[in-house]
Design an enzyme around this catalytic site. Structure first.
Site, mmCIF file in Angstrom:
data_model
loop_
_atom_site.group_PDB
_atom_site.id
_atom_site.type_symbol
_atom_site.label_atom_id
_atom_site.label_comp_id
_atom_site.label_asym_id
_atom_site.label_seq_id
_atom_site.Cartn_x
_atom_site.Cartn_y
_atom_site.Cartn_z
ATOM 1 N N GLU A 64 14.240 2.394 110.621
ATOM 2 C CA GLU A 64 14.567 3.773 111.077
ATOM 3 C C GLU A 64 13.655 3.878 112.307
ATOM 4 O O GLU A 64 12.781 3.262 112.600
ATOM 5 C CB GLU A 64 13.929 4.734 110.180
ATOM 6 C CG GLU A 64 13.839 6.155 110.618
ATOM 7 C CD GLU A 64 13.658 6.989 109.351
ATOM 8 O OE1 GLU A 64 13.041 6.665 108.432
ATOM 9 O OE2 GLU A 64 14.214 8.193 109.527
ATOM 10 N N ASN A 211 22.243 11.485 105.018
ATOM 11 C CA ASN A 211 20.809 11.035 104.374
ATOM 12 C C ASN A 211 20.242 12.396 103.572
ATOM 13 O O ASN A 211 20.005 13.242 104.383
ATOM 14 C CB ASN A 211 20.121 10.336 105.321
ATOM 15 C CG ASN A 211 18.781 9.825 104.820
ATOM 16 O OD1 ASN A 211 18.440 8.998 103.835
ATOM 17 N ND2 ASN A 211 17.565 10.762 105.177
ATOM 18 N N GLU A 212 19.766 12.281 102.306
ATOM 19 C CA GLU A 212 19.014 13.415 102.007
ATOM 20 C C GLU A 212 19.461 14.600 102.153
ATOM 21 O O GLU A 212 18.973 15.381 102.556
ATOM 22 C CB GLU A 212 17.680 13.151 102.352
ATOM 23 C CG GLU A 212 17.100 11.633 101.382
ATOM 24 C CD GLU A 212 15.618 11.570 101.629
ATOM 25 O OE1 GLU A 212 14.764 12.554 102.149
ATOM 26 O OE2 GLU A 212 15.029 10.728 101.212
ATOM 27 N N TYR A 274 10.524 6.611 96.048
ATOM 28 C CA TYR A 274 9.251 6.306 96.238
ATOM 29 C C TYR A 274 8.088 6.297 95.273
ATOM 30 O O TYR A 274 8.033 7.205 94.456
ATOM 31 C CB TYR A 274 8.871 7.122 97.596
ATOM 32 C CG TYR A 274 9.523 6.941 98.765
ATOM 33 C CD1 TYR A 274 9.208 5.898 99.414
ATOM 34 C CD2 TYR A 274 10.745 7.699 99.193
ATOM 35 C CE1 TYR A 274 10.023 5.350 100.822
ATOM 36 C CE2 TYR A 274 11.503 7.260 100.423
ATOM 37 C CZ TYR A 274 11.119 6.415 101.131
ATOM 38 O OH TYR A 274 11.844 5.948 102.208
ATOM 39 N N GLU A 331 16.413 3.570 99.564
ATOM 40 C CA GLU A 331 15.013 3.772 100.139
ATOM 41 C C GLU A 331 14.158 3.659 98.867
ATOM 42 O O GLU A 331 14.351 4.317 97.835
ATOM 43 C CB GLU A 331 14.791 5.097 100.777
ATOM 44 C CG GLU A 331 15.686 5.137 102.084
ATOM 45 C CD GLU A 331 15.100 6.609 102.939
ATOM 46 O OE1 GLU A 331 13.981 7.261 102.723
ATOM 47 O OE2 GLU A 331 15.954 7.026 103.448
ATOM 48 N N GLN A 380 9.701 0.507 104.714
ATOM 49 C CA GLN A 380 10.535 -0.007 105.680
ATOM 50 C C GLN A 380 10.031 -1.464 106.137
ATOM 51 O O GLN A 380 9.236 -1.897 105.824
ATOM 52 C CB GLN A 380 10.595 0.841 107.047
ATOM 53 C CG GLN A 380 11.368 2.386 106.285
ATOM 54 C CD GLN A 380 11.629 3.311 107.677
ATOM 55 O OE1 GLN A 380 11.413 2.936 108.572
ATOM 56 N NE2 GLN A 380 11.860 4.473 107.099
HETATM 57 O O1 AHR Z 1 11.450 6.215 105.036
HETATM 58 C C1 AHR Z 1 10.927 7.515 105.367
HETATM 59 C C2 AHR Z 1 11.854 8.793 105.056
HETATM 60 O O2 AHR Z 1 11.917 9.073 103.797
HETATM 61 C C3 AHR Z 1 13.184 8.767 105.384
HETATM 62 O O3 AHR Z 1 13.507 9.065 106.685
HETATM 63 C C4 AHR Z 1 13.875 9.691 104.476
HETATM 64 O O4 AHR Z 1 15.447 9.564 104.211
HETATM 65 C C5 AHR Z 1 12.930 9.830 103.356
HETATM 66 O O5 AHR Z 1 12.454 11.042 102.816
#
Ligand code: AHR
Length: 524
Positions: A64, A211-212, A274, A331, A380
């Site tokens: 990103e 995205n999201e 996450y 992600e 990432q």
């Molecule tokens: O990876 C960091 C961020 O986390 C990304 O930009 C977003 O999609 C997520 O909230």
């Protein structure tokens, strides 16, 4: 020379250790000496497939425009004194090539829904400078745009997964970007690409529609996002895998509504997960944590991620019983507090043995769900969140997570095998988890590979298998739970050779505390 913990670990060497000198399991603890009996686990490996193959794209990546993830970390520009090929760092790309990168998602994340692809084409010196409003409000001079990213992908020999803007641009802009990249026609967009230096169309296999959308992508209600997805996807006429924006907060309604209302207009739906060891406001640093945090972190994967994936698949199964729509966990990774002194908008964090353990357990979860999980993307690649590579000017280091991806290479494209595992518990305070986690798979060449994780930070484990074959491979462990590589000590955490041979009871695999062992079984 390898540090002592990197010496090859053989069955006989470990068996001789009836008294084990324990290295400090926490940076805050002094080293202790104790007699530790290994936890005894028992594994039965079957020859039957546990599901479809593990798509190589499950070992995918995400880049990103965020912090130094692109600028500095991967891209230094053609004029840089740091050796590069058309602007991309040779040292970093050399390391990435070894991982057989199957796919890269770009340019975001949240950035994608604030990105105008037209800013990143044409003469670099004429491209506009925009503020990266999502990540630190820093200027982005757009020196990396479509042509440069596609060059990165070609240099790495990887598929691309383009994340389109559904949050702040019209559907026509998204459709035109796809046409610009992929059309072989004499259309104005294809000719513009040619004038900008690229004659042949690029292959774009995967395309993300926003995205999201429930968050940074527009704070939409799922019903609105589903309608918008249908509208945008309608105009993506080139043959691409259309990826819908799915859940990322554990909100099942997002998957439910998207699948109910928009499944016919998507080929895959995303899931973001996450691993955050604690409340968001108290994530803690990547280093300097105690055993409670270690256990809590691993539980977040073995229970948290496992349940998130399983519940999402259950919803998909109801709306798509034929299994047409894939699940892309596009992600995933650990999210810590940023390193002190770094820009809070840059998400720069250290990466320790704990991150590699999380990665191993994550892959093991994905291997158990190959019916739907067809892609996953670590967040990432470089210098951001759970990175593979950290850079500091011209210097570069490989993180424990990099070594994990390297260890798990044999699983790309392999078929998971059924197994039964009896594992003792690993207990820390009120947390109790199986001490050992195992995945097994058969590669296309017929070879069988096992990955075994010992979650317990202080106790070794012995896994009896009854197999009559030897096993050779590598082990990843380290002196402390938060051991990590630094620019002054880049080889502190790295894999070591591992070998085990069958005894009278068959093959037993001995796992050091806090370790990941990946082996290939000898042909019987
Ligand atoms: O990876 C960091 C961020 O986390 C990304 O930009 C977003 O999609 C997520 O909230």
């Amino acid at each position: 020379m390898l540090p002592t913990h990197h010496a090859a670990l053989t069955r006989s060497a470990l068996a001789a250790l009836s008294t084990l000198v324990l290295l400090a399991a926490s940076p805050c603890e002094a080293a202790t000496t104790a007699t530790i009996t290994p936890a005894e686990a028992s594994l039965t490996l079957l020859t039957e497939a546990a599901g479809p193959r593990i798509e190589p794209t499950v070992y995918g990546h995400f880049v990103e425009h965020l912090g130094t993830g692109v600028y500095g970390g991967l891209w230094v520009g053609p004029q840089s004194r740091i050796p590069n090929t058309r602007g991309w760092r040779n040292d970093v790309l050399g390391a990435l090539r070894r991982l057989k990168v199957p796919v890269i998602r770009w340019p975001g994340g949240c950035f994608a829904d604030d990105y105008d692809w037209r800013d990143g084409i044409g003469a670099p010196s004429r491209r506009p400078v925009r503020l990266n409003k999502v990540w630190g409000n820093v200027p982005d001079d757009n020196r990396v745009g479509t042509h440069e990213f596609m060059d990165l992908a070609e240099q790495l020999g990887t598929e691309v997964y383009i994340a389109g803007n559904m949050g702040s641009m019209p559907p026509r802009a998204m459709a035109q970007w796809l046409e610009y990249m992929t059309s072989d026609s004499p259309s104005a967009l294809a000719n513009e690409r040619r004038r900008n230096g690229r004659d042949k169309p690029w292959k774009v296999r995967y395309f993300g529609v926003g995205n999201e959308s429930w968050g940074c992508g527009g704070h939409m209600r799922p019903e609105y996002a589903a309608d918008l997805h249908r509208q945008y996807a309608t105009f993506l006429r080139a043959p691409v895998v259309r990826v819908a924006s799915g859940d990322g907060e554990g909100n099942e309604r997002v998957t439910e509504v998207m699948m109910q209302m928009a499944r016919d207009d998507m080929d895959a739906i995303s899931l973001h997960h996450y691993t955050v060891p604690g409340p968001w406001e108290q994530k803690g640093l990547a280093t300097g944590f105690d055993r409670q945090r270690w256990a809590k972190t691993l539980q977040e994967v073995t229970t948290g991620l496992e349940e998130h994936v399983a519940k999402t698949i259950a919803i998909m199964n109801r709306h798509d019983p034929a299994g047409r729509v894939a699940l892309y966990v596009d992600e995933w990774g650990m999210w810590h507090d940023q390193e002190p002194g770094s820009n809070p908008g840059f998400l720069y964090q250290q990466n320790t043995l704990r991150d590699a353990m999380v990665g191993a357990l994550t892959f093991n979860v994905f291997h158990r769900h190959t019916d739907r999980v067809k892609m996953a993307n670590l967040a990432q690649m470089v210098n951001v969140l759970q990175a593979l590579v950290l850079t500091d000017g011209p210097r570069m280091l490989l993180t424990p997570t990099y070594h994990l991806f390297d260890l798990y290479l044999p699983f790309q494209g392999a078929t998971p095998l059924k197994l039964t595992l009896q594992s003792p518990r690993y207990t820390e305070g009120d947390i109790s988890l199986p001490a050992v986690d195992v995945t097994a798979a058969r590669a296309a060449d017929g070879s069988t590979h096992l990955a075994l994780v010992n979650l317990d930070p202080t106790r070794p484990a012995s896994v009896r298998t009854g197999l009559q074959q030897a096993a050779t491979g590598r082990v990843l462990t380290a002196p402390a739970m938060d051991s990590h590589n630094t620019f002054d000590r880049p080889g502190h955490v790295q894999p070591a050779p591992y070998a085990a041979h069958p005894g009278p009871q068959g093959l037993t695999l001995d796992l050091p505390p806090r370790s990941i062992v990946v082996v290939r079984l000898a042909t019987p």
